[in-house]
Design a protein around this motif. Structure first.
Motif, PDB file in Angstrom:
ATOM      1  N   PHE A 189      21.790  38.817  78.553  1.00 24.36           N
ATOM      2  CA  PHE A 189      22.838  38.086  77.330  1.00 24.36           C
ATOM      3  C   PHE A 189      21.626  37.772  76.187  1.00 24.36           C
ATOM      4  O   PHE A 189      21.162  37.816  75.461  1.00 24.36           O
ATOM      5  N   LEU A 190      20.388  36.469  76.735  1.00 16.82           N
ATOM      6  CA  LEU A 190      19.655  36.301  76.552  1.00 16.82           C
ATOM      7  C   LEU A 190      18.409  37.207  75.393  1.00 16.82           C
ATOM      8  O   LEU A 190      17.878  37.165  74.462  1.00 16.82           O
ATOM      9  N   THR A 195      17.277  41.432  69.618  1.00 17.77           N
ATOM     10  CA  THR A 195      18.636  41.881  68.564  1.00 17.77           C
ATOM     11  C   THR A 195      17.518  40.999  67.025  1.00 17.77           C
ATOM     12  O   THR A 195      17.313  41.505  66.523  1.00 17.77           O
ATOM     13  N   ALA A 196      17.495  39.812  67.204  1.00 14.46           N
ATOM     14  CA  ALA A 196      16.953  38.513  66.307  1.00 14.46           C
ATOM     15  C   ALA A 196      15.484  39.303  66.220  1.00 14.46           C
ATOM     16  O   ALA A 196      15.357  39.018  64.406  1.00 14.46           O
ATOM     17  N   SER A 220      17.894  48.823  63.118  1.00 15.69           N
ATOM     18  CA  SER A 220      18.515  49.258  64.152  1.00 15.69           C
ATOM     19  C   SER A 220      18.698  48.042  64.653  1.00 15.69           C
ATOM     20  O   SER A 220      18.991  48.143  66.131  1.00 15.69           O
ATOM     21  N   ALA A 221      18.449  46.602  64.822  1.00 13.57           N
ATOM     22  CA  ALA A 221      18.845  45.701  64.865  1.00 13.57           C
ATOM     23  C   ALA A 221      20.165  45.699  65.441  1.00 13.57           C
ATOM     24  O   ALA A 221      20.089  44.885  67.091  1.00 13.57           O
ATOM     25  N   LEU A 222      21.529  46.246  64.761  1.00  7.82           N
ATOM     26  CA  LEU A 222      22.383  46.163  65.371  1.00  7.82           C
ATOM     27  C   LEU A 222      22.750  46.673  66.843  1.00  7.82           C
ATOM     28  O   LEU A 222      23.894  46.165  67.938  1.00  7.82           O
ATOM     29  N   ILE A 242      23.701  39.016  62.749  1.00 13.54           N
ATOM     30  CA  ILE A 242      22.728  39.497  62.151  1.00 13.54           C
ATOM     31  C   ILE A 242      21.321  38.611  61.566  1.00 13.54           C
ATOM     32  O   ILE A 242      20.565  38.331  61.632  1.00 13.54           O
ATOM     33  N   ALA A 243      22.214  39.027  60.360  1.00 14.21           N
ATOM     34  CA  ALA A 243      20.782  39.068  59.694  1.00 14.21           C
ATOM     35  C   ALA A 243      20.513  37.491  59.826  1.00 14.21           C
ATOM     36  O   ALA A 243      19.304  37.267  58.187  1.00 14.21           O
ATOM     37  N   PHE A 244      20.725  36.547  59.848  1.00 16.39           N
ATOM     38  CA  PHE A 244      21.027  35.288  60.389  1.00 16.39           C
ATOM     39  C   PHE A 244      19.575  35.152  61.065  1.00 16.39           C
ATOM     40  O   PHE A 244      19.362  33.097  60.540  1.00 16.39           O
ATOM     41  N   ALA A 245      19.057  35.842  61.606  1.00 17.67           N
ATOM     42  CA  ALA A 245      18.548  35.422  61.997  1.00 17.67           C
ATOM     43  C   ALA A 245      16.567  34.399  62.287  1.00 17.67           C
ATOM     44  O   ALA A 245      16.156  33.839  62.992  1.00 17.67           O
ATOM     45  N   PRO A 246      16.260  35.331  60.749  1.00 19.24           N
ATOM     46  CA  PRO A 246      14.744  34.146  60.703  1.00 19.24           C
ATOM     47  C   PRO A 246      15.486  33.221  60.263  1.00 19.24           C
ATOM     48  O   PRO A 246      14.266  32.555  60.272  1.00 19.24           O
ATOM     49  N   TYR A 247      16.526  32.438  60.009  1.00 16.57           N
ATOM     50  CA  TYR A 247      16.698  30.362  60.230  1.00 16.57           C
ATOM     51  C   TYR A 247      16.598  30.627  61.355  1.00 16.57           C
ATOM     52  O   TYR A 247      16.893  29.392  61.694  1.00 16.57           O
TER      53      TYR A 247
END
Length: 225
Positions: free
Chosen positions: A20-21, A27-28, A37-39, A124-129
């Motif tokens: 999971f990690l 993904t991030a 294709s991250a999703l 997922i688009a919040f990954a940069p944070y």
């Protein structure tokens, strides 16, 4: 025999947690690399990976604002609760942004995507944070915060292209409009008489002490006579 079975069960649990990690980090990483294709990296774990990414993003942002916890002398237990509240708040903000994407997609593209179909992508688009803790840096912190906002917008745009099945510029229009509308909601929550963000901070931290509003006010330089 019972001990052996327990050991095997523990190993399986840790293996699943490790997978999971790994899925969350991959993904991030792809989202931060602006890979549409991250999703697909999160398929095995469903919603848990996108939600985990958004929660960690919120925690990282709060870590970057940890000066508030230090100034208010928040206890460790309350500090953890405040970090978790920030993570949950990020998920809620993503839900608002996904709702706006759904509405704007219908208005601009005639798209009938449901919010539930869009929310994993927005989360997922919040990954940069994940790099939100860098706002703690002196002098460059505000610039880092602005860069992360733009990075989130670009990631949202590119991730929405295959989901909305739209052209690049059409997807950009939807993403930018949803991003601006979400920023307006965020600003309203911060600056309205209700001061929702401050109320959540005070509830989770257990203190009615200084907030970012107070810190900003006290940091303004008064003109010398």
């Amino acid at each position: 025999m019972i001990c052996l079975r327990g050991w095997q069960t523990d190993n399986v649990t840790w293996d699943v947690f490790g997978d999971f990690l790994g899925a969350m980090v991959r993904t991030a990483g792809r989202a931060m690399a602006l890979d549409p294709s991250a999703l697909t990296m999160a398929d095995r774990f469903g919603w848990s990976v996108p939600i985990g990414i958004a929660v960690l993003a919120g925690v990282s942002i709060m870590v970057g604002q940890s000066i508030l916890l230090a100034i208010n002398r928040v206890s460790r237990v309350r500090g953890v609760l405040t970090l978790l509240a920030s993570g949950v708040g990020t998920v809620l903000m993503a839900a608002i942004e996904a709702s706006l994407v759904a509405v704007l997609g219908r208005l601009i593209l005639g798209n009938s995507q449901h919010v539930a179909d869009l929310l994993p992508t927005v989360l997922i688009a919040f990954a940069p944070y994940w790099l939100g803790f860098l706002v703690l840096l002196p002098y460059s912190g505000p610039g880092v915060a602005r860069a992360l906002e733009v990075w989130h917008l670009v990631a949202l745009w590119l991730l929405l292209i295959p989901v909305l099945q739209a052209g690049r510029w059409s997807a950009l229009l939807v993403a930018a409009a949803a991003w601006l509308a979400t920023a307006a909601v965020h600003a309203f929550a911060d600056n309205s008489p209700l001061r929702l963000r401050e109320r959540v901070f005070r509830w989770s931290s257990g203190t009615r002490g200084l907030t970012w509003r107070d810190v900003r006010a006290s940091s303004r330089l008064e003109p010398q006579p």
